[in-house]
Design a protein around this motif. Structure first.
Motif, PDB file in Angstrom:
ATOM      1  N   THR A   1      73.525   6.532 -30.170  1.00 36.09           N
ATOM      2  CA  THR A   1      74.396   5.323 -30.746  1.00 36.09           C
ATOM      3  C   THR A   1      73.559   4.674 -29.440  1.00 36.09           C
ATOM      4  O   THR A   1      73.535   4.654 -28.361  1.00 36.09           O
ATOM      5  CB  THR A   1      75.654   5.265 -30.808  1.00 36.09           C
ATOM      6  N   HIS A   2      73.463   3.004 -30.197  1.00 33.51           N
ATOM      7  CA  HIS A   2      73.558   2.231 -29.026  1.00 33.51           C
ATOM      8  C   HIS A   2      74.612   1.443 -28.093  1.00 33.51           C
ATOM      9  O   HIS A   2      74.818   1.464 -26.932  1.00 33.51           O
ATOM     10  CB  HIS A   2      73.411   0.333 -30.097  1.00 33.51           C
ATOM     11  N   ALA A   3      75.669   2.299 -28.958  1.00 34.83           N
ATOM     12  CA  ALA A   3      77.097   2.038 -27.908  1.00 34.83           C
ATOM     13  C   ALA A   3      77.173   3.135 -26.766  1.00 34.83           C
ATOM     14  O   ALA A   3      77.129   2.393 -26.024  1.00 34.83           O
ATOM     15  CB  ALA A   3      78.089   2.590 -28.516  1.00 34.83           C
ATOM     16  N   ASP A   4      76.347   4.278 -26.914  1.00 32.38           N
ATOM     17  CA  ASP A   4      75.812   4.833 -25.343  1.00 32.38           C
ATOM     18  C   ASP A   4      75.298   3.836 -24.744  1.00 32.38           C
ATOM     19  O   ASP A   4      74.856   4.275 -23.815  1.00 32.38           O
ATOM     20  CB  ASP A   4      75.027   6.340 -26.585  1.00 32.38           C
ATOM     21  N   GLN A   5      73.961   3.981 -25.231  1.00 34.31           N
ATOM     22  CA  GLN A   5      73.105   3.583 -24.567  1.00 34.31           C
ATOM     23  C   GLN A   5      73.344   2.016 -23.658  1.00 34.31           C
ATOM     24  O   GLN A   5      72.772   1.984 -22.321  1.00 34.31           O
ATOM     25  CB  GLN A   5      71.939   2.575 -25.238  1.00 34.31           C
ATOM     26  N   ILE A   6      74.293   1.349 -24.253  1.00 37.33           N
ATOM     27  CA  ILE A   6      74.852   0.207 -23.456  1.00 37.33           C
ATOM     28  C   ILE A   6      75.824   0.584 -22.212  1.00 37.33           C
ATOM     29  O   ILE A   6      75.911   0.478 -20.986  1.00 37.33           O
ATOM     30  CB  ILE A   6      76.249  -1.152 -24.403  1.00 37.33           C
ATOM     31  N   ALA A   7      76.754   1.463 -22.364  1.00 39.19           N
ATOM     32  CA  ALA A   7      77.924   2.309 -21.700  1.00 39.19           C
ATOM     33  C   ALA A   7      76.858   2.274 -20.538  1.00 39.19           C
ATOM     34  O   ALA A   7      77.635   3.138 -19.710  1.00 39.19           O
ATOM     35  CB  ALA A   7      78.727   3.137 -22.539  1.00 39.19           C
ATOM     36  N   ALA A   8      76.178   3.555 -20.158  1.00 40.82           N
ATOM     37  CA  ALA A   8      75.488   3.957 -19.689  1.00 40.82           C
ATOM     38  C   ALA A   8      74.784   3.465 -18.559  1.00 40.82           C
ATOM     39  O   ALA A   8      74.732   3.058 -17.514  1.00 40.82           O
ATOM     40  CB  ALA A   8      74.041   4.819 -20.403  1.00 40.82           C
ATOM     41  N   ASP A   9      74.921   1.723 -18.906  1.00 41.03           N
ATOM     42  CA  ASP A   9      74.323   0.761 -17.863  1.00 41.03           C
ATOM     43  C   ASP A   9      75.408  -0.187 -17.495  1.00 41.03           C
ATOM     44  O   ASP A   9      75.353  -1.198 -16.873  1.00 41.03           O
ATOM     45  CB  ASP A   9      73.029  -0.114 -18.597  1.00 41.03           C
ATOM     46  N   GLN A  10      76.780   0.777 -17.388  1.00 46.80           N
ATOM     47  CA  GLN A  10      77.978  -0.437 -17.274  1.00 46.80           C
ATOM     48  C   GLN A  10      79.484   0.621 -16.240  1.00 46.80           C
ATOM     49  O   GLN A  10      78.437   1.590 -16.297  1.00 46.80           O
ATOM     50  CB  GLN A  10      79.092  -0.315 -18.574  1.00 46.80           C
ATOM     51  N   THR A  11      79.895  -0.255 -16.068  1.00 53.47           N
ATOM     52  CA  THR A  11      80.838   0.556 -15.218  1.00 53.47           C
ATOM     53  C   THR A  11      81.917   1.718 -15.802  1.00 53.47           C
ATOM     54  O   THR A  11      81.682   2.705 -15.049  1.00 53.47           O
ATOM     55  CB  THR A  11      81.879  -0.140 -14.488  1.00 53.47           C
ATOM     56  N   ALA A  12      81.351   1.486 -17.459  1.00 57.05           N
ATOM     57  CA  ALA A  12      82.144   3.083 -18.092  1.00 57.05           C
ATOM     58  C   ALA A  12      81.008   3.856 -17.802  1.00 57.05           C
ATOM     59  O   ALA A  12      81.910   4.933 -18.513  1.00 57.05           O
ATOM     60  CB  ALA A  12      82.134   1.913 -19.393  1.00 57.05           C
ATOM     61  N   LYS A  13      79.922   4.250 -17.843  1.00 55.31           N
ATOM     62  CA  LYS A  13      79.284   4.904 -17.800  1.00 55.31           C
ATOM     63  C   LYS A  13      78.979   6.074 -19.945  1.00 55.31           C
ATOM     64  O   LYS A  13      78.499   6.172 -19.744  1.00 55.31           O
ATOM     65  CB  LYS A  13      79.415   5.733 -17.299  1.00 55.31           C
ATOM     66  N   THR A  14      80.187   5.632 -20.352  1.00 58.57           N
ATOM     67  CA  THR A  14      79.931   6.978 -21.396  1.00 58.57           C
ATOM     68  C   THR A  14      81.272   6.134 -22.748  1.00 58.57           C
ATOM     69  O   THR A  14      82.237   5.568 -22.453  1.00 58.57           O
ATOM     70  CB  THR A  14      80.641   7.913 -21.333  1.00 58.57           C
ATOM     71  N   THR A  15      80.580   6.097 -23.913  1.00 56.85           N
ATOM     72  CA  THR A  15      82.139   6.099 -24.670  1.00 56.85           C
ATOM     73  C   THR A  15      83.007   6.865 -24.796  1.00 56.85           C
ATOM     74  O   THR A  15      84.062   6.205 -25.429  1.00 56.85           O
ATOM     75  CB  THR A  15      80.657   5.724 -26.315  1.00 56.85           C
ATOM     76  N   ALA A  16      82.608   8.120 -24.137  1.00 53.19           N
ATOM     77  CA  ALA A  16      84.181   8.619 -24.255  1.00 53.19           C
ATOM     78  C   ALA A  16      84.872   8.177 -23.365  1.00 53.19           C
ATOM     79  O   ALA A  16      86.453   7.429 -23.081  1.00 53.19           O
ATOM     80  CB  ALA A  16      83.743   9.664 -23.735  1.00 53.19           C
ATOM     81  N   ALA A  17      84.767   7.781 -22.168  1.00 56.64           N
ATOM     82  CA  ALA A  17      85.394   6.540 -21.060  1.00 56.64           C
ATOM     83  C   ALA A  17      86.116   5.303 -22.203  1.00 56.64           C
ATOM     84  O   ALA A  17      88.060   4.983 -21.941  1.00 56.64           O
ATOM     85  CB  ALA A  17      85.250   5.744 -20.325  1.00 56.64           C
TER      86      ALA A  17
END
Length: 695
Positions: free
Chosen positions: A287-303
């Motif tokens: 998903t787009h949310a997974d794409q965005i999270a990958a480049d954040q400090t969160a890293k994953t939507t699960a986090a």
């Protein structure tokens, strides 16, 4: 357009050469709308020619001839776009908005022409593979990582067919983003509430009534009163207006913006979300949310889900408890509590139970006094900097003021940059509050920062004083926190300068700066009655502190509702079909456990500017405010334990965190200040999410 077709930019175009004003402040007096398109065309052509020179270099790829060369490219285009996109947000008429709708997809296509260039990516990839053996500095290593990640996430590793498809998706998304912003600006203006008499504004402060009178006159209604809307669902005057029918009309105008008709944003948002889902899948993400999270400090939507999941239940529990209290208070007036009553009766509870009268506080929060003796004063005490008004420097609107910022005497008072303050609402400015830059600091070219804060405070008529609510005071301190991040940047390369950090980290420094709003020494310095000179009495200060937890249920739920709505839109997959966007919104809120009839999301889909307008910079990232607040609450406890408002603390926070931008790991920078990994416990305590509130 190829480099061979590069148009010559006439020398009389203000963008043809760097501004010769101090700090390269744009020559706003010389810039006209007809300068942007040729500047954009010349800038994109020049940029492509510079990229072609990099890719055609016969020498093996190195940091200097590839990555640093990228940093040196695009200067003309940057001059145009820093001015253009700042002004489309803060001073745009219909012609400017139409030009934005034209240029936004062209700029998206230009970005794709660079980031989807296989020859360029091959060189960046080669530098990336050799980075640990190239003798690079830590900042240079961070820059290589940044470029490689940027290109991979942009689709550089795709095949030709996939790259072409992604470029088309990006072009359409950019078109829709510009349309969303234009629709919202126009419909927000059209949805302003026009009242026939001052009686309908009973309960509002005299300056609010005067501002509404002035706004109506400006629109050709000399005998009426006009209440303009701010961006969030909850309008400030809902807390004051005693006429319940007017409150209901104001509420409905706010939450139904851009939902139908000529400026319908529901279909725009749904198409954008679906196109983003398709683009994310092309890039290999679910998903787009997974794409965005990958480049954040969160890293994953699960986090992200894990953090938000800790907040929903206690926030809803507290909000329901607040609702019970408000329902009882409203019942005394024979009122069955509705959404447009919440702020009004919440203010009553504050006044009755905590002795906090927001209207009575406003004379103590005069804009210039808060700015000079509060915001600037705190920065001077903590960081040793000083501010000097530059009335000789013209900005883009008469309301905008310019200050030059200097370091303290221990640094020989050296100049740092320029700060522009644009505080008043107007029809040509989008809603909300934000910081942006006209020039970003970097040592590569010797550029020093030029940053601007935008707020949307109602402009008082004539020479009357601009009096702020406590929330507006916090906003002023908050946005200045972003400004400090921009002013204190001390890096070599533009790509990692200033606020060029992960989206879920960028709000952290600004939220920390809010701590000085109620710091005793600072509050005592700025909270002074604008007419009598009387300082805000200690009993009022104590009342404000006692009431801090009241309303946190509402505040947290309205925020979480918007955050989880953002996540829902951006967890779509390409096969999902959204027939009714507003029904989708309701189902998303119910599924997330934050559907509460009395509390609308802070932003509903048609006016969720953060995630759908322009480049949608917060798409799938609106969670970043609460994610950053975890760091903020932890840092505030560090400040307090370390002595508070001291130069040593300021120097530590400045050098280890604000100055480094994106040149170091952000969570590592945080830990280097506070001495440990992030802990959510201080945030739960701050928001009162460890126990049910009482009133």
């Amino acid at each position: 357009m190829t480099s061979a077709e590069a148009p010559a930019l006439p020398a009389d175009n203000p963008f043809a050469a760097p501004s010769d004003l101090p700090y390269q402040l744009p020559r706003f007096a010389d810039i006209r709308i007809e300068h942007y398109r040729p500047g954009f065309e010349a800038g994109t052509a020049e940029h492509l020619a510079e990229i072609e020179a990099i890719t055609s270099n016969p020498e093996p790829a190195t940091f200097a001839n590839t990555v640093e060369a990228m940093e040196r490219s695009g200067r003309l285009l940057g001059r145009v776009l820093y001015a253009f996109f700042n002004l489309t947000a803060s001073n745009a008429d219909d012609e400017m908005l139409a030009l934005e709708e034209e240029l936004a997809p062209k700029y998206a296509a230009h970005n794709d022409a660079i980031k989807l260039n296989p020859e360029l990516f091959a060189r960046i990839d080669a530098v990336h593979r050799q980075r640990n053996d190239a003798g690079l500095t830590p900042e240079q290593l961070a820059l290589v990582e940044r470029y490689h990640t940027d290109f991979v996430l942009a689709g550089a590793a795709l095949n030709d067919e996939q790259r072409a498809k992604l470029a088309e998706l990006n072009r359409r998304i950019a078109e829709l983003g510009a349309k969303f912003g234009s629709n919202l600006l126009k419909d927000t203006e059209a949805s302003a509430l026009l009242l026939d008499s001052a009686d309908e504004m009973a309960g509002a402060s005299p300056d609010a009534i005067a501002a509404a009178k002035s706004a109506a006159q400006a629109k050709g209604h000399p005998d009426k009163y006009l209440i303009s809307l701010i961006l969030p669902s909850n309008q400030p005057l809902l807390a004051d207006l005693t006429d319940r029918d007017v409150r209901a009309r104001l509420y409905e105008a706010s939450v139904n913006r851009a939902m139908a008709g000529e400026h319908d944003n529901t279909v725009v948002a749904a198409e954008m979300a679906q196109l983003r889902a398709e683009a994310a899948q092309l890039l290999g993400f679910a998903t787009h949310a997974d794409q965005i999270a990958a480049d954040q400090t969160a890293k994953t939507t699960a986090a992200v889900d894990a953090m938000l999941g800790q907040l929903v239940e206690p926030a809803m529990r507290n909000a329901r408890a607040e609702a019970r209290v408000l329902a009882e208070v409203a019942a005394r007036d024979g009122i069955n509590l509705e959404p447009w009553d919440w702020a009004f009766y919440s203010a009553k509870v504050s006044a009755e139970q905590y002795r906090v009268d927001e209207a009575a506080l406003r004379p103590y929060f005069e804009l210039d006094r808060v700015l000079h003796d509060g915001v600037f004063h705190a920065a001077e005490k903590l960081y040793g900097i000083t501010f000097s008004r530059r009335e000789d420097l013209q900005s883009y609107h008469p309301d905008v003021r310019v200050w030059e910022v200097f370091d303290g005497p221990e640094s020989d008072g050296k100049p740092i940059g320029l700060y522009l303050g644009d505080y008043f609402a107007r029809d040509t400015k989008r809603g909300g509050a934000w910081m942006s830059a006209f020039v970003e600091q970097n040592k590569l070219f010797g550029d020093r920062p030029v940053v601007v804060n935008n707020l949307n405070i109602p402009r008082p008529p004539g020479d009357e004083a601009a009096l702020l609510t406590l929330d507006e005071v916090r906003t002023l301190f908050h946005e200045f926190g972003h400004t400090l991040h921009g002013l204190f940047s001390d890096v070599t390369y533009p790509r990692v300068a200033s606020t060029n950090v992960p989206r879920d980290f960028v709000e952290f420094p600004s939220q920390v700066n809010e701590m000085w709003v109620q710091w005793p020494d600072i509050l005592a310095n700025y909270a002074v009655h604008y007419q009598t000179g009387e300082k805000l009495a200690q009993q009022h200060i104590d009342a404000i502190k006692a009431a801090e937890l009241w309303g946190q249920g509402f505040a947290t739920v309205e925020y979480l509702a918007a955050t989880l709505l953002d996540q829902a839109w951006h967890r779509l997959t390409p096969g999902d079909v959204i027939d009714d966007p507003m029904d989708f919104e309701q189902q998303a809120l119910e599924s997330a456990g934050v559907a509460m009839e009395l509390i609308p999301p802070r932003y509903r889909t048609p006016y969720f500017q953060h995630i759908f307008s322009g480049d949608g910079g917060y798409s799938a990232g609106y969670y970043s405010y609460i994610w950053s607040e975890v760091l903020d609450a932890d840092t505030v406890e560090w400040f307090k334990a370390s002595g508070g408002l001291t130069r040593d603390n300021g120097e530590t926070f400045r050098r280890k965190l604000l100055a480094v931008g994106g040149s170091v790991d952000p969570v590592g920078a945080f830990s280097s200040v506070v001495g440990h990994a992030p802990d959510i416990t201080p945030l739960l305590r701050r928001r009162g999410l460890t126990a049910e509130p009482s009133a």
